[in-house]
Scaffold this active site. Structure first.
Site, PDB file in Angstrom:
ATOM      1  N   ASP A 158      -7.179  19.807 -13.581  1.00 24.39           N
ATOM      2  CA  ASP A 158      -7.521  18.474 -14.077  1.00 24.39           C
ATOM      3  C   ASP A 158      -7.136  18.468 -15.559  1.00 24.39           C
ATOM      4  O   ASP A 158      -7.799  19.093 -16.386  1.00 24.39           O
ATOM      5  CB  ASP A 158      -9.026  18.233 -13.874  1.00 24.39           C
ATOM      6  CG  ASP A 158      -9.472  16.857 -14.357  1.00 24.39           C
ATOM      7  OD1 ASP A 158      -8.790  16.279 -15.222  1.00 24.39           O
ATOM      8  OD2 ASP A 158     -10.521  16.384 -13.884  1.00 24.39           O
ATOM      9  N   LYS A 180      -8.585   7.718 -19.211  1.00 31.37           N
ATOM     10  CA  LYS A 180      -8.860   8.304 -20.521  1.00 31.37           C
ATOM     11  C   LYS A 180      -7.618   8.212 -21.420  1.00 31.37           C
ATOM     12  O   LYS A 180      -7.230   7.117 -21.772  1.00 31.37           O
ATOM     13  CB  LYS A 180      -9.367   9.736 -20.351  1.00 31.37           C
ATOM     14  CG  LYS A 180     -10.392   9.910 -19.207  1.00 31.37           C
ATOM     15  CD  LYS A 180     -11.707   9.200 -19.440  1.00 31.37           C
ATOM     16  CE  LYS A 180     -12.550   9.091 -18.177  1.00 31.37           C
ATOM     17  NZ  LYS A 180     -12.862  10.347 -17.517  1.00 31.37           N
ATOM     18  N   TYR A 224     -16.502  18.274 -14.426  1.00 30.78           N
ATOM     19  CA  TYR A 224     -16.807  16.851 -14.568  1.00 30.78           C
ATOM     20  C   TYR A 224     -17.866  16.472 -13.518  1.00 30.78           C
ATOM     21  O   TYR A 224     -17.722  16.813 -12.333  1.00 30.78           O
ATOM     22  CB  TYR A 224     -15.523  16.036 -14.363  1.00 30.78           C
ATOM     23  CG  TYR A 224     -15.759  14.559 -14.395  1.00 30.78           C
ATOM     24  CD1 TYR A 224     -16.067  13.913 -15.586  1.00 30.78           C
ATOM     25  CD2 TYR A 224     -15.698  13.799 -13.240  1.00 30.78           C
ATOM     26  CE1 TYR A 224     -16.306  12.553 -15.619  1.00 30.78           C
ATOM     27  CE2 TYR A 224     -15.929  12.433 -13.264  1.00 30.78           C
ATOM     28  CZ  TYR A 224     -16.237  11.822 -14.461  1.00 30.78           C
ATOM     29  OH  TYR A 224     -16.478  10.471 -14.480  1.00 30.78           O
ATOM     30  N   ARG A 276       0.852  -1.201   0.000  1.00 29.68           N
ATOM     31  CA  ARG A 276       0.000   0.000   0.000  1.00 29.68           C
ATOM     32  C   ARG A 276       0.881   1.242   0.000  1.00 29.68           C
ATOM     33  O   ARG A 276       0.627   2.219  -0.692  1.00 29.68           O
ATOM     34  CB  ARG A 276      -0.972   0.013   1.189  1.00 29.68           C
ATOM     35  CG  ARG A 276      -1.747   1.318   1.264  1.00 29.68           C
ATOM     36  CD  ARG A 276      -2.966   1.352   2.180  1.00 29.68           C
ATOM     37  NE  ARG A 276      -2.987   0.396   3.247  1.00 29.68           N
ATOM     38  CZ  ARG A 276      -2.287   0.498   4.377  1.00 29.68           C
ATOM     39  NH1 ARG A 276      -1.520   1.536   4.596  1.00 29.68           N
ATOM     40  NH2 ARG A 276      -2.353  -0.443   5.294  1.00 29.68           N
TER      41      ARG A 276
END
Ligand SMILES: *Cc1c(COP(=O)(O)O)cnc(C)c1O
Length: 390
Positions: free
Chosen positions: A169, A194, A97, A45
């Site tokens: 972003d 994306k 978004y 992690r």
């Protein structure tokens, strides 16, 4: 050296075996020689070598210092919001978004974090809305889905003067076209789902900071909250990034062709694409980015939801789906899909009209995409005539 060459060779050859592809370290823990004595990794992690390779790669691509990989774009956004305290305000782009809107408003407002949405394509709107409590300015440029452009450099100066962070972003542009840290942003985030992944086969998010100390704070949150990207998906994003330059070049070229076709189509009302000279912020887009991207949206002459829904179900190559940035072209109806969680009035005032259709231009030949759109337009016109005759 060109950036493409630099990119390809910045993906390291495995020092242990010479493997030219980055190994996938599918492990949860790392054996220690003595308590606390290890080879740089103790628990996956906190750090995993495959993820670390991706994290260094994205930091380098965005010209930042610290890169971090998360389980999704929204997990990356969530880590940034967690830098804030109760009472702090976020000033965000209005055409945001949908998932980021839902996170800011429905999840974080109840913890006392306020959010204001403004049209950031006009810097004076930010000047009017900013308060001493504003600790984070949130930009998307180009925006989703109306492709508004905000001036990163001008807003970066404003953020600095007001002592607040600027996060961009950069999902729509990708680092190939736009590097916000160089223009004055503090943080860049990506939905690597994306363009970076590029093949519609994974969900991932990335964060890059300019400042190492800020990066360390977000890395602390990444480990403390646990929203990490797994080793296999990290490897898939690296594999996607290997061809990012070529893909983005082709997405941009085909999008310019499709946008030109749409502007002259009799059924189309407005076309939103930063590469069109008629786009209100074409000059800023040209100044701050190396290209205009692969996303186009447009509205129909009779601005009805019905006509848009018909159109998006009539295309064959353009698949009806949410998401963007993959090799296959996609078509969507934001009002009913990605932007459904935004109240209708707010959605319309941000420019997401009922007939707005969004295209993600894939890697098919542009002329095949034009033919597909043309047959879909003909099909909806015929349906309309049939309806009128009935
Ligand atoms: C898809 C997307 C996100 C969210 O990313 P996920 O990987 O789906 O969590 C955030 N911002 C933009 C601009 C996006 O397109």
């Amino acid at each position: 050296m060109s950036t493409a060459t630099e990119l390809i060779h910045s993906i390291p050859v495995d020092p242990l075996t010479g493997a030219i592809s980055v190994p996938i370290y599918q492990t949860s823990t790392f054996v220690q020689e003595a308590p606390g004595v290890n080879k740089g990794y103790d628990y996956a992690r906190s750090g995993n070598p495959t993820r670390a390779t991706l994290e260094q790669l994205i930091a380098q691509l965005e010209k930042g210092t610290v890169g971090l990989a998360f389980a999704s774009g929204l997990a990356a956004i969530d880590a940034i919001v967690k830098l804030l305290q109760t009472g702090d305000e976020i000033l965000a782009v209005d055409d945001i978004y949908g998932g980021a809107f839902r996170l800011f408003t429905n999840v974080y407002e109840k913890f006392g974090i306020k959010v204001k949405y403004v049209d950031t394509s006009d810097v004076t709107n930010l000047l009017d809305a900013i308060t001493p409590q504003t600790k984070l300015i949130w930009l998307e440029t180009p925006t989703n889905p109306t492709l508004k452009i905000s001036d990163i450099e001008a807003i970066g100066k404003l953020a600095k003067a007001q002592n607040c962070l600027l996060c961009v972003d950069n999902t729509f542009a990708s680092p190939v076209l736009q590097q916000p840290l160089a223009l004055g942003a503090d943080i860049v985030i990506h939905s690597a789902t994306k363009y970076l992944g590029g093949h519609s086969d994974l969900i991932a998010g990335l964060v890059v900071t300019k400042d190492a100390e800020l990066g360390a704070k977000i890395k602390y949150l990444q480990n403390a909250c646990g929203n990490i990207l797994g080793p296999f998906d990290s490897w898939l994003v690296i594999r996607g990034i290997e061809t990012l330059h070529l893909r983005v070049k082709q997405h941009c070229a085909s999008a310019q062709t499709v946008a030109a076709y749409l502007t002259q189509h009799p059924l189309v009302d407005k076309v939103f694409y930063p590469g069109l000279k008629t786009h209100p912020n074409h000059d800023i887009a040209k100044k701050q980015a190396k290209g205009f991207g692969g996303i186009i949206s447009f509205t129909l002459k009779n601005d009805t939801e019905e006509a848009a829904v018909q159109l998006v179900t009539k295309t064959k190559l353009f698949k009806l789906a949410e998401s963007l940035g993959g090799i296959k072209s996609l078509i969507s109806h934001p009002a009913n899909m990605t932007h459904k969680s935004i109240p209708a009035e707010k959605r319309r005032s941000a420019g997401v009209q009922d007939s707005l259709v969004r295209l993600s231009i894939g890697l098919e030949e542009a002329e095949d995409l034009l033919a597909d759109l043309e047959q879909a337009f003909i099909a909806i016109q015929q349906t309309k005539q049939v309806l009128q005759q009935a």
